[in-house]
Write a protein that holds these residues in place. Sequence first.
Motif, PDB file in Angstrom:
ATOM      1  N   ARG A   1       0.833  -1.200   0.000  1.00 29.47           N
ATOM      2  CA  ARG A   1       0.000   0.000   0.000  1.00 29.47           C
ATOM      3  C   ARG A   1       0.876   1.261   0.000  1.00 29.47           C
ATOM      4  NH1 ARG A   1      -5.236   0.052   2.040  1.00 29.47           N
ATOM      5  NH2 ARG A   1      -4.754  -1.805   3.244  1.00 29.47           N
ATOM      6  N   GLN A   2       1.955   1.228   0.751  1.00 30.24           N
ATOM      7  CA  GLN A   2       2.814   2.408   0.888  1.00 30.24           C
ATOM      8  C   GLN A   2       3.799   2.581  -0.263  1.00 30.24           C
ATOM      9  OE1 GLN A   2       4.682   2.257   4.737  1.00 30.24           O
ATOM     10  NE2 GLN A   2       2.730   2.220   5.816  1.00 30.24           N
ATOM     11  N   THR A   3       4.200   1.497  -0.919  1.00 26.08           N
ATOM     12  CA  THR A   3       5.270   1.598  -1.917  1.00 26.08           C
ATOM     13  C   THR A   3       4.801   1.601  -3.367  1.00 26.08           C
ATOM     14  OG1 THR A   3       5.635  -0.803  -1.926  1.00 26.08           O
ATOM     15  CG2 THR A   3       6.962   0.512  -0.396  1.00 26.08           C
ATOM     16  N   MET A   4       3.600   1.127  -3.635  1.00 26.92           N
ATOM     17  CA  MET A   4       3.194   0.999  -5.034  1.00 26.92           C
ATOM     18  C   MET A   4       2.862   2.333  -5.680  1.00 26.92           C
ATOM     19  SD  MET A   4       1.237  -2.628  -5.210  1.00 26.92           S
ATOM     20  CE  MET A   4       1.482  -2.807  -6.974  1.00 26.92           C
ATOM     21  N   GLY A   5       2.408   3.286  -4.898  1.00 27.19           N
ATOM     22  CA  GLY A   5       2.141   4.609  -5.440  1.00 27.19           C
ATOM     23  C   GLY A   5       1.273   4.554  -6.682  1.00 27.19           C
ATOM     24  N   THR A   6       1.691   5.268  -7.723  1.00 28.15           N
ATOM     25  CA  THR A   6       0.907   5.332  -8.959  1.00 28.15           C
ATOM     26  C   THR A   6       1.457   4.442 -10.061  1.00 28.15           C
ATOM     27  OG1 THR A   6       2.167   7.256  -9.672  1.00 28.15           O
ATOM     28  CG2 THR A   6       0.111   7.679  -8.457  1.00 28.15           C
ATOM     29  N   MET A   7       2.393   3.555  -9.724  1.00 26.19           N
ATOM     30  CA  MET A   7       2.885   2.646 -10.761  1.00 26.19           C
ATOM     31  C   MET A   7       1.764   1.723 -11.204  1.00 26.19           C
ATOM     32  SD  MET A   7       5.158  -0.464  -9.169  1.00 26.19           S
ATOM     33  CE  MET A   7       5.738   0.214  -7.642  1.00 26.19           C
ATOM     34  N   LYS A   8       1.800   1.322 -12.467  1.00 23.88           N
ATOM     35  CA  LYS A   8       0.870   0.329 -12.985  1.00 23.88           C
ATOM     36  C   LYS A   8       1.593  -1.004 -13.010  1.00 23.88           C
ATOM     37  CE  LYS A   8      -2.106   3.167 -15.857  1.00 23.88           C
ATOM     38  NZ  LYS A   8      -2.730   3.295 -17.181  1.00 23.88           N
ATOM     39  N   THR A   9       0.875  -2.070 -12.658  1.00 20.43           N
ATOM     40  CA  THR A   9       1.491  -3.392 -12.626  1.00 20.43           C
ATOM     41  C   THR A   9       0.600  -4.413 -13.315  1.00 20.43           C
ATOM     42  OG1 THR A   9       0.479  -3.936 -10.495  1.00 20.43           O
ATOM     43  CG2 THR A   9       2.672  -2.933 -10.432  1.00 20.43           C
ATOM     44  N   GLN A  10       1.240  -5.468 -13.786  1.00 22.29           N
ATOM     45  CA  GLN A  10       0.507  -6.615 -14.313  1.00 22.29           C
ATOM     46  C   GLN A  10       1.308  -7.861 -13.971  1.00 22.29           C
ATOM     47  OE1 GLN A  10      -0.135  -7.573 -18.627  1.00 22.29           O
ATOM     48  NE2 GLN A  10      -2.233  -7.056 -18.037  1.00 22.29           N
ATOM     49  N   HIS A  11       0.680  -8.755 -13.223  1.00 21.05           N
ATOM     50  CA  HIS A  11       1.291 -10.003 -12.803  1.00 21.05           C
ATOM     51  C   HIS A  11       0.678 -11.143 -13.614  1.00 21.05           C
ATOM     52  CE1 HIS A  11       2.225  -7.331  -9.484  1.00 21.05           C
ATOM     53  NE2 HIS A  11       3.136  -8.198  -9.089  1.00 21.05           N
ATOM     54  N   LEU A  12       1.470 -11.773 -14.437  1.00 17.02           N
ATOM     55  CA  LEU A  12       0.991 -12.875 -15.270  1.00 17.02           C
ATOM     56  C   LEU A  12       1.493 -14.195 -14.700  1.00 17.02           C
ATOM     57  CD1 LEU A  12       1.730 -11.336 -18.776  1.00 17.02           C
ATOM     58  CD2 LEU A  12      -0.402 -11.289 -17.477  1.00 17.02           C
ATOM     59  N   VAL A  13       0.581 -15.143 -14.498  1.00 21.80           N
ATOM     60  CA  VAL A  13       0.931 -16.456 -13.975  1.00 21.80           C
ATOM     61  C   VAL A  13       1.054 -17.411 -15.159  1.00 21.80           C
ATOM     62  CG1 VAL A  13       0.170 -18.357 -12.495  1.00 21.80           C
ATOM     63  CG2 VAL A  13      -0.248 -15.980 -11.799  1.00 21.80           C
ATOM     64  N   ALA A  14       2.122 -18.179 -15.177  1.00 22.32           N
ATOM     65  CA  ALA A  14       2.368 -19.106 -16.286  1.00 22.32           C
ATOM     66  C   ALA A  14       2.401 -20.546 -15.752  1.00 22.32           C
ATOM     67  CB  ALA A  14       3.655 -18.725 -16.997  1.00 22.32           C
ATOM     68  N   ASN A  15       3.511 -21.236 -15.917  1.00 19.61           N
ATOM     69  CA  ASN A  15       3.624 -22.629 -15.489  1.00 19.61           C
ATOM     70  C   ASN A  15       3.389 -22.752 -13.992  1.00 19.61           C
ATOM     71  OD1 ASN A  15       4.501 -22.824 -18.092  1.00 19.61           O
ATOM     72  ND2 ASN A  15       6.578 -23.449 -17.589  1.00 19.61           N
ATOM     73  N   MET A  16       2.661 -23.788 -13.605  1.00 26.87           N
ATOM     74  CA  MET A  16       2.402 -24.056 -12.200  1.00 26.87           C
ATOM     75  C   MET A  16       2.697 -25.522 -11.932  1.00 26.87           C
ATOM     76  SD  MET A  16      -1.203 -22.089 -11.525  1.00 26.87           S
ATOM     77  CE  MET A  16      -2.031 -22.754 -12.970  1.00 26.87           C
ATOM     78  N   LEU A  17       3.696 -25.770 -11.128  1.00 28.58           N
ATOM     79  CA  LEU A  17       3.988 -27.133 -10.702  1.00 28.58           C
ATOM     80  C   LEU A  17       3.579 -27.221  -9.241  1.00 28.58           C
ATOM     81  CD1 LEU A  17       5.171 -29.859 -11.474  1.00 28.58           C
ATOM     82  CD2 LEU A  17       7.406 -29.006 -10.743  1.00 28.58           C
ATOM     83  N   ILE A  18       2.560 -28.028  -8.941  1.00 22.20           N
ATOM     84  CA  ILE A  18       1.964 -28.069  -7.607  1.00 22.20           C
ATOM     85  C   ILE A  18       1.989 -29.503  -7.097  1.00 22.20           C
ATOM     86  CG2 ILE A  18      -0.156 -27.704  -6.281  1.00 22.20           C
ATOM     87  CD1 ILE A  18      -0.866 -25.530  -8.417  1.00 22.20           C
ATOM     88  N   ALA A  19       2.440 -29.663  -5.852  1.00 24.81           N
ATOM     89  CA  ALA A  19       2.423 -30.959  -5.176  1.00 24.81           C
ATOM     90  C   ALA A  19       1.547 -30.831  -3.934  1.00 24.81           C
ATOM     91  CB  ALA A  19       3.836 -31.378  -4.787  1.00 24.81           C
TER      92      ALA A  19
END
Length: 171
Positions: A64-82
Amino acid sequence: MSAERFTLQDLADRAEIADLLARYSRAVDRRDFAALPALYAPGAVQDHGEAFCGEAALFIEWLRQTMGTMKTQHLVANMLIAIDGTEAQGEIYTINTHIFPGEPATQMTAGGRYLDHYVKREGRWLFARRRRVIDWSREEPARPSPYTTRSAQGTCGPDDPSFEELPLLAD
């Protein structure tokens, strides 16, 4: 575990963990900080290396304090789950883009992975520990494409078109 040995419960658990990952990305990208606490188990730890390492509640406040007005996009790709009962681990590949405002604006893109530990509490999968590992990164000036100026524009808050268009996604 080979694909032939997945039970319906395994598939349901994997789908719920994938949904957890998508909800995390959406909450961070839309600055929906109120949605983030429900994704973490009590005492969960978020480890972003030297930038931040600590309890999830403190991580959310740090965002909340550090993101300011930057725009972000987090893309999830390969998922290896056990999965082992009510605990699971995942190696989750991601590509994250951050646009920092300024003249000129700067775009930082990083490829990496989350090394996740999950726990199932009261029938829901939650983060118990997340460790961010960066495999590569790139920084360059950010210039919007003239081909996208007539498209709906995303924002970092509740006025993003998704909140009005997709009310079923609200928790």
